[in-house]
Enzyme design. Sequence first.
Site, short mmCIF file in Angstrom:
data_model
loop_
_atom_site.label_atom_id
_atom_site.label_comp_id
_atom_site.label_asym_id
_atom_site.label_seq_id
_atom_site.Cartn_x
_atom_site.Cartn_y
_atom_site.Cartn_z
N ARG A 34 0.82 -1.22 0.00
CA ARG A 34 0.00 0.00 0.00
C ARG A 34 0.85 1.26 0.00
NH1 ARG A 34 -4.61 -2.43 3.93
NH2 ARG A 34 -5.93 -3.19 2.25
N LYS A 217 -19.71 -16.94 0.54
CA LYS A 217 -21.15 -16.77 0.72
C LYS A 217 -21.87 -16.06 -0.42
CE LYS A 217 -21.16 -16.79 5.71
NZ LYS A 217 -21.30 -15.96 6.90
N GLY A 373 -9.36 -9.53 -1.78
CA GLY A 373 -8.13 -10.03 -1.17
C GLY A 373 -7.72 -11.45 -1.53
N GLY A 396 -13.76 -3.97 -0.59
CA GLY A 396 -15.14 -3.46 -0.58
C GLY A 396 -15.37 -2.38 -1.63
P1 AMP Z 1 -14.90 -14.32 0.45
O1 AMP Z 1 -14.28 -13.51 1.54
O2 AMP Z 1 -16.39 -14.40 0.49
O3 AMP Z 1 -14.36 -13.97 -0.93
O4 AMP Z 1 -14.46 -15.83 0.74
C1 AMP Z 1 -13.15 -16.26 0.75
C2 AMP Z 1 -13.10 -17.52 1.54
O5 AMP Z 1 -13.96 -18.50 0.98
C3 AMP Z 1 -11.72 -18.17 1.57
O6 AMP Z 1 -11.19 -18.06 2.86
C4 AMP Z 1 -11.98 -19.62 1.21
O7 AMP Z 1 -11.33 -20.54 2.06
C5 AMP Z 1 -13.50 -19.74 1.38
N1 AMP Z 1 -14.04 -20.83 0.57
C6 AMP Z 1 -13.93 -21.02 -0.74
N2 AMP Z 1 -14.51 -22.17 -1.11
C7 AMP Z 1 -15.00 -22.74 -0.01
C8 AMP Z 1 -15.72 -23.95 0.26
N3 AMP Z 1 -16.01 -24.80 -0.73
N4 AMP Z 1 -16.07 -24.21 1.53
C9 AMP Z 1 -15.76 -23.34 2.51
N5 AMP Z 1 -15.10 -22.19 2.34
C10 AMP Z 1 -14.73 -21.88 1.08
#
Ligand code: AMP
Length: 415
Positions: A34, A217, A373, A396
């Site tokens: 950064r 999610k 990230g 974000g």
């Molecule tokens: P996000 O912050 O929503 O982009 O999510 C990133 C996180 O999603 C990472 O830490 C991954 O380990 C998790 N992730 C990706 N695929 C899976 C999965 N099949 N089951 C559980 N966690 C997951």
Amino acid sequence: MTIDSYAFQGKKAIVRVDFNVPLDENGHITDDTRIRGAVPTLKKILNDGGALIIMSHMGKPKGKVNAKLSLQQIVPAVSQALGVPVQFAPDCAKAADQAAALKSGEVLLLENLRFYPEEEGKPVGIEKTDPAYDEAKKAMKTAQKEFAKTLASYADCYVNDAFGTAHRKHASTAVIADYFDKDNKMLGYLMEKEVQAVENVLSNIRRPFTAIMGGSKVSTKIGIITNLLNKVDNLIICGGMTYTFMKAMGGTIGTSLCEDEQLQLALDIMEQARQKGINLILASDTVAADRFAEDANTQICPANAIPDGWMGMDIGPDSRERFAKVIEEAKTILWNGPAGVFEMDKFAKGSEAIAQSIAKATANGAYSLIGGGDSVACINKLHLADQVSYISTGGGALLEAIEGKELPGVAAIKG
Ligand code: AMP
């Protein structure tokens, strides 16, 4: 006004940067990306004969002084990055004398803006449910304007180069701009690049446009997915989100991540994609594990037929191949979020395959934007950072920009 057309000679510029760098327990910077990101803007102003007042937040001190989050710790790193000594103002709201004494080519770094609750403008020590909350909020907004005005009084012009906080309407990211006329406020180079990158994927689209949305999610990605349904030709949905879709379609998903309250939403997204003629691509197979652990037992199974007690951790080989084909044919690519639990090597193959396909497509002339990230970490881990078109520094902020929301930090300058 733009940074390239402004005459900084003899002027004082107050520059909002994102120096929210990670520190170890001894206060040493563990990743200076950064700081390096802001250097072109800061050096440009110094080289043109301006004086610099640099301001940033670090961490979440919640409106209180916290020595662990003091920007004093990064003075040597900033000084080294700029190649000049850096003075420090231990109270960002009482730096008028130090700012006034600055001469051309000199640099003053202000203490963490978030030591003052006025920076974020949220009332402290009062719950939203408290009957006095609205009154407290009003008073805080007034105080925020005063705080922004004080910061503005230090300088002749304002430059915002903090894309990471551009989606926040804080004193230093947006409110301060009200105290400069349009000829004395501008975006820095990093901000200009980020805004252009978003523009490239949202406006100057070369087709096919393929977006790859992964991560954990559906609920946190719904805004961006809905917006992308109006833009893309292909939408690959992977990561933990997969299993909410599989369950919604009647599949069995064992103990995989699932948001039961989003099942209908998943069906709605699929229906919308069908109506708009968008190719929505989900995993066909999965690397399932019997535990959420690196040394778990694994098996490959259909993404919609995961045995009881097993959880989907990554996309399987058939999905890797199908995704690769679509990605490698794309001319515009957006990637946000990993395809699996890539932090564990055993479940990183899907994300790696995506990263490699993006690099291949880019070599064939596609424009690729990577943001958020985890997907950035994945590209870096594979040393492919220089083989994609642009890696965003914003989490974000990038997602909100792609959702089509106006970023307050940009709007405050561009109007
Ligand atoms: P996000 O912050 O929503 O982009 O999510 C990133 C996180 O999603 C990472 O830490 C991954 O380990 C998790 N992730 C990706 N695929 C899976 C999965 N099949 N089951 C559980 N966690 C997951």
